[in-house]
Scaffold this active site. Sequence first.
Site, PDB file in Angstrom:
ATOM      1  N   HIS A  78     -25.715  91.937  -9.650  1.00 54.63           N
ATOM      2  CA  HIS A  78     -24.702  92.978  -9.451  1.00 54.63           C
ATOM      3  C   HIS A  78     -23.800  93.113 -10.675  1.00 54.63           C
ATOM      4  O   HIS A  78     -23.428  92.123 -11.292  1.00 54.63           O
ATOM      5  CB  HIS A  78     -23.821  92.654  -8.237  1.00 54.63           C
ATOM      6  CG  HIS A  78     -24.589  92.527  -6.959  1.00 54.63           C
ATOM      7  ND1 HIS A  78     -25.295  91.387  -6.646  1.00 54.63           N
ATOM      8  CD2 HIS A  78     -24.773  93.395  -5.928  1.00 54.63           C
ATOM      9  CE1 HIS A  78     -25.885  91.566  -5.463  1.00 54.63           C
ATOM     10  NE2 HIS A  78     -25.580  92.769  -5.015  1.00 54.63           N
TER      11      HIS A  78
ATOM     12  N   LYS B 129     -33.791  92.847  -7.075  1.00 57.23           N
ATOM     13  CA  LYS B 129     -32.750  93.799  -6.666  1.00 57.23           C
ATOM     14  C   LYS B 129     -31.657  93.829  -7.726  1.00 57.23           C
ATOM     15  O   LYS B 129     -31.232  92.784  -8.216  1.00 57.23           O
ATOM     16  CB  LYS B 129     -32.140  93.400  -5.323  1.00 57.23           C
ATOM     17  CG  LYS B 129     -30.979  94.315  -4.910  1.00 57.23           C
ATOM     18  CD  LYS B 129     -30.196  93.753  -3.723  1.00 57.23           C
ATOM     19  CE  LYS B 129     -28.926  94.565  -3.518  1.00 57.23           C
ATOM     20  NZ  LYS B 129     -28.031  93.979  -2.500  1.00 57.23           N
TER      21      LYS B 129
END
EC number: 4.2.1.10
Length: 218
Positions: free
Chosen positions: A116, A142
């Site tokens: 992230h 991800k």
Amino acid sequence: MICIPVIDEDMSDAINSAKEALKYGDIVEFRVDLLNNVTFEDITEFSKIPSIITIRAEWEGGAWKKSNEERIELLKHAIKNNAKFVDIELKEEKNLELVKYRNEIRSNTKIIVSYHDFEKTPEIDELIDVVEKELKIGDIAKFATFANSKEDTLKILNLMNKYYGKIIAIGMGESGKLTRILGLDFGSILTFASMEGKASAPGQVDVKKLKEILELIE
């Protein structure tokens, strides 16, 4: 797949929210780090529901304030109970330990390795490096980065296409909304959408609106 985050602080509320969310989405993401208290029994119950079990570390933008050892043990318990997915950070030193444990007990759980950046979308070479590292560890890569421009959005969509079917990619913020709408067509395994008033990240689209848009696109 459409994944709807469950961000309740109470266990019973979380279960009820998940049941309601599954009327609209395919799976839910239990944000376990947001719960007031969590037990191994809670993880067992969550694992029975089609879901991603996420216990996001505080250093990765989450709310988990207890020990990392407890966090890892809870994730192992989810794996033991064959949760559909668990999410572990790329920066977590014990991510390989989880994969090894999963393989040893022959669990069916798929492991998502995540990254992230809440301020920006890095250059494409850096993102490729992130995704390659994630895929060497887990089953699915991800990344969720903040999209500050159309160029960032195109960068993210391009990477979805490059890693078609192996990736979950999200552009956070208003500029990144297109990644949430077009993500499934570009190769993202799933896209996140929220129940009304329950977004877990900036730019998350209401699930009812998202489904309407996807139907129009089809």
